[in-house]
Enzyme design. Structure first.
Site: not given
Length: 321
Positions: A8, A197
């Site tokens: 991320n 996810d």
């Protein structure tokens, strides 16, 4: 080695990336074992993933080492224990980041609807076999109960208020291509978990507007296979929040559009838990989930029960340690 497209914006590797690696390791060792004796060629298909805790984050530039071991076999299933260890190759520091238990069933290459027999393994102690059989019976019962209560759908909400279920709920639509599939033409379990996810992460980020990371995943149940050419819808919604965590229900529905008259069906379901982090990586308080309908209130109480049960188990483990 973990690269920027695995992580991320804060540099933490996505939980889905780790889950995909775990599943690949499990599929390899299960398929190898199931073809270790003369018999019908087969490929191991993922049926269930037990609770997976994310003990420590993996960062960009670190090396992930995934190891797998077969710990139990029944007549038609294989239990695999998988550990993930990360290594900083600049300092040499290593740490265990994940531990997971997966269940596979071997499907014949000639007939994808046929489950072939699994070669038995040798146990060091009789207790290991007895404990494995107990785990097998427990997961079998839980899978049946989960499938029976699956049927909910997520519908868009017009002008939802912040911190409500409708405000953060999200869906992703994906066309299943050849690169997503096994030799049998069905979706890899790891591909499905990675997409789940991603959706759960979007729900968590929408709810708290901060950096978020996967903390754990409750049992992921694979109810039915998903064929190549299907269109899958991965849906996620917030079910419960504590002071520092968020529980998100995620399920996958499949539309077999290509040469298949069958209607949409529920293929996979699971609960993901996320935590909110500051820019320094410290846990942040999570905004309370605002429930509006009776169903949302019911799901909140069920999530609270799972949260308290998990908390009690962890405290018991710490006391034993």
């Amino acid at each position: 080695i973990m690269r920027p497209d695995d992580a991320n914006v804060a540099g933490n590797v996505h939980g889905g990336t780790i889950l995909k690696m775990i599943e690949e390791a499990g599929a390899i060792i299960s398929t190898r074992h199931c073809n270790s004796q003369a018999g019908e060629p087969c490929v191991a298909a993922l049926a269930r993933v037990e609770r997976t805790d994310f003990l420590s984050p993996v960062c960009i530039g670190e090396v992930a080492n995934v190891s797998a071991e077969i710990t139990y076999t029944s007549r038609h299933s294989v239990e695999v224990q998988v550990n993930v260890m990360s290594e900083n190759i600049l300092t040499g520091a290593k740490k265990v980041t994940n531990k997971a238990t997966l269940w596979y069933v071997p499907l014949s290459l000639k007939n994808v609807n046929k489950v072939v027999e699994v070669p038995p393994i040798q146990y060091a102690r009789k207790e290991q076999e007895d404990e494995g059989k107990k785990r097998y019976e427990e997961q079998k019962l839980d899978r049946l109960e989960t499938k029976q209560r699956n049927g909910d759908l997520i519908f868009p909400v017009i002008n939802p208020e912040p911190h409500t279920v409708g405000y953060s709920q999200s869906s992703l639509i994906h066309l299943v291509g050849p690169s997503d599939c096994t030799l049998l033409g069905f979706v890899h379990g790891g591909v499905t978990m990675k997409l789940m996810d991603e959706v759960a992460g979007i729900v968590a980020a929408r709810h708290c507007k901060t950096n978020i990371v996967t903390a754990s995943v409750d049992a992921i149940n694979f109810h039915e296979k998903i064929k190549k050419g299907s269109v899958i819808t991965i849906s996620g919604r917030m079910t419960f929040t504590s002071n520092k965590s968020m529980e998100i229900e995620v399920f996958v529905d499949a539309d077999p559009f290509v040469d298949e008259p069958r209607e949409r069906y529920r293929a996979v379901s699971a609960f993901f838990t996320y935590v909110s982090l500051s820019k320094e990586g410290k846990p942040l308080p999570v905004p309370q989930l605002l429930t509006e309908t009776e169903d949302e209130k019911r799901r909140f109480e069920e999530g609270k029960g799972r949260y308290l049960q998990t908390k009690a188990k962890r405290q018991a483990q710490l006391q034993q340690a």
